[in-house]
Every structure is written in C-alpha cells, then in structure tokens.
Design a protein around this motif. Structure first.
Motif, short mmCIF file in Angstrom:
data_model
loop_
_atom_site.label_atom_id
_atom_site.label_comp_id
_atom_site.label_asym_id
_atom_site.label_seq_id
_atom_site.Cartn_x
_atom_site.Cartn_y
_atom_site.Cartn_z
N ARG A 172 2.48 1.60 -3.34
CA ARG A 172 1.53 2.14 -4.32
C ARG A 172 1.41 3.65 -4.15
O ARG A 172 1.36 4.39 -5.13
N GLY A 173 1.38 4.11 -2.89
CA GLY A 173 1.29 5.54 -2.62
C GLY A 173 2.50 6.28 -3.17
O GLY A 173 2.37 7.31 -3.82
N GLN A 174 3.69 5.69 -2.91
CA GLN A 174 4.92 6.32 -3.40
C GLN A 174 4.93 6.35 -4.92
O GLN A 174 5.35 7.33 -5.53
N GLY B 35 0.83 -1.20 0.00
CA GLY B 35 0.00 0.00 0.00
C GLY B 35 0.86 1.25 0.00
O GLY B 35 0.61 2.19 -0.74
N ARG B 36 1.93 1.21 0.84
CA ARG B 36 2.82 2.36 0.91
C ARG B 36 3.55 2.54 -0.42
O ARG B 36 3.71 3.65 -0.92
N ALA C 107 2.34 6.44 -6.92
CA ALA C 107 1.40 7.46 -7.40
C ALA C 107 2.04 8.84 -7.31
O ALA C 107 1.94 9.65 -8.24
N ALA C 108 2.74 9.10 -6.17
CA ALA C 108 3.39 10.40 -6.00
C ALA C 108 4.47 10.59 -7.06
O ALA C 108 4.61 11.67 -7.64
#
Ligand code: ZN
Length: 283
Positions: A131-133, A128-129, A135-136
């Motif tokens: 995926r967040g990175q 999840g983390r 996206a950023a």
C-alpha cells in the motif's frame, strides 16, 4: 489405544507430526525418529510435501519482513510448550500407558494455527508495504501528469503564439496595409496602441499601458466606418497592461474612418456601449 513400542513403520505414531516436521517444530530427537519413519511411509512423505506450497507462499509473501519480535517470542514459547507435551506423551507411549486425548494430537493443529498467525502478520506487513509503494507510485504518476499537463499547456501557448506571429507577419507584409496610431482617452491617458489593417489579410493590434479590466468585463476593438462601428474582436491585457491580437475583418467592410477600443460586458456586444479607452483616426 495402548502402545508398547515405537517402530519406524508405526504410521499412527507419526502421522500427526507431519505439520510440525514441515514447519520445523520438532526437536532433534523427534526429527530423527520422524525422518526414519518418513523414509518408509509414503503417506507421511506425501503429507510433508503437501506443505511445500504453504512454506513457499510464506517465504514469497514477505521476503523482507519478519513478524514483530514480541509475537515471534510468544509463538516460539507456545511451540516450546507443545514440544514438551509431545515429548511427555512420546515417553508415556513407550512405557505403555493409555494416551491422553488431546496431548500429542493437539500439537499439529496448534502449529498450523501458529503458522497461519505468522502468515497473517507477514501478509499484513507485506500488504502494508505494498500500500505504501502504491501511494508513492500514485504520487509519482500525479507529478508526471502535472508536468505533462504543464508541458502540454506550454506547447499549446507556444503554438498559439507561433500561429499569431505568422498571422502578424502575413498582415504586416500586405500591400494594402494601413497603419493607425491610437491615443489614450481621459479614462486611460497613459494607454497607447497601434493598429495595422489590411482589407485582404486582417488587423494586427498591439497596445500598452491598458488599465486592468474590472471583473466580468472585456476590451472590445471596433473598426469605425461612416455607417457604424464594426466589432473586430475581444482582448484582455497582460498584467503589465500590454495586449496583442490579430483579427480578421469582413471583406466587404466599408472604408474605416477610425479604430477604437472600449470596455464592454464579458463576451462582447454588437455595438459599443462603454467608455472609449483608445481612439485613432484613419488617415
Ligand atoms: Zn506415516
């Protein structure tokens, strides 16, 4: 199977504790007993070592994240329950009763399941983390790409302007330069323009206060000769009505008598069809 005593070298008593030991699930007492056995049992030692990659993977997969507290508590409570079972069964074995199936043996698989659950949760949090990175990062790349595109467009604009400025200088320095002043016609009384024409170097045209173009239309500049108007080129004014352009004209062009600007369909036409917006006579 009947047992009367727990000896350090009794492998069958300890072989099911390797997972619990490796994952830190034994009580202090169990741990001490197991370590004594471990020092004399190559098989258990090898099995404990075999958990090292699992523990390393767990640690590396989620260095920053712990499983949710509620889940951790559930896991620890369940492990505690299994420990009680293990202790009970351990004491029972010392007083020589028949071992109940599924008591001590149930312990290791359960711990493995708990470990898998923790691994799944931590890996889930980790991905999840990531995926967040990701996206950023994708957003940053988009920003940089947009800036680069804007920068490319700016460079292209500047190059076009520079190239046009050079062409203007070339034309304006021609020895055969002819200047023509154009006046706004009834459809565009405020419009004015100047044309500088050199047979050898081209035609510089600069206009101001041109009315905005209707959709699907373009301004077209004409060099009018005694025979016919010859199209010099198309142009579109800026929002303030200014327009600047440099055109080449045919080397064999007949002597111009006038220069005129009309509005024509997009793409231009071979001969003028629209209203004249600007007209200037060649002296
Ligand atoms: Zn052993």
């Amino acid at each position: 199977m009947t047992r009367t005593v727990t000896l350090p070298f009794d492998h069958s008593m300890f072989r099911d504790q390797t997972a619990a030991y490796a994952l830190g699930g034994l009580t202090t007492e169990e741990r001490s007993e197991f370590e004594v056995h471990l020092s004399v049992c190559a098989e258990c030692a090898a099995e404990v070592r075999s958990y090292a990659p699992v523990l390393t993977a767990l640690a590396e997969s989620a260095p920053q994240s712990d499983p949710p507290a509620a889940l951790r508590n559930r896991v620890l409570a369940a492990v505690e329950g299994s420990s009680e079972l293990a202790r009970t069964s351990g004491r029972a074995s010392r007083v020589a009763v028949v071992e109940k199936p599924g008591s001590r043996r149930a312990w290791a698989p359960w711990l493995l399941a708990a470990a898998s659950l923790i691994a799944a949760v931590t890996v889930g949090a980790y991905s999840g983390r990531i995926r967040g990175q990701l996206a950023a990062l994708e957003q940053q790349v988009r920003h940089v790409t947009e800036r680069a595109d804007a920068s490319d467009r700016r460079v292209a604009d500047l190059q076009a302007k520079l190239s046009q400025d050079r062409a203007v200088v070339v034309v304006l320095n021609a020895s055969d330069l002819v200047r023509v002043d154009l006046a706004g016609q009834p459809v565009a009384p405020r419009a004015t323009a100047h044309a500088f024409w050199s047979r050898s170097r081209g035609l510089v045209f600069t206009a101001s206060s041109l009315p905005p173009l209707p959709a699907g239309r373009t301004y077209q500049l004409w060099v009018v000769t005694a025979q016919a108007p010859v199209g010099a080129g198309l142009l579109k004014p800026e929002v303030d009505g200014a327009a600047h352009a440099v055109f080449m004209t045919p080397a064999d062009l007949a002597k111009p008598v006038a220069i005129a600007l009309t509005i024509e369909p997009e793409g231009g036409v071979p001969a003028p069809t629209g209203d004249k917006y600007l007209v200037g006579l060649v002296n």
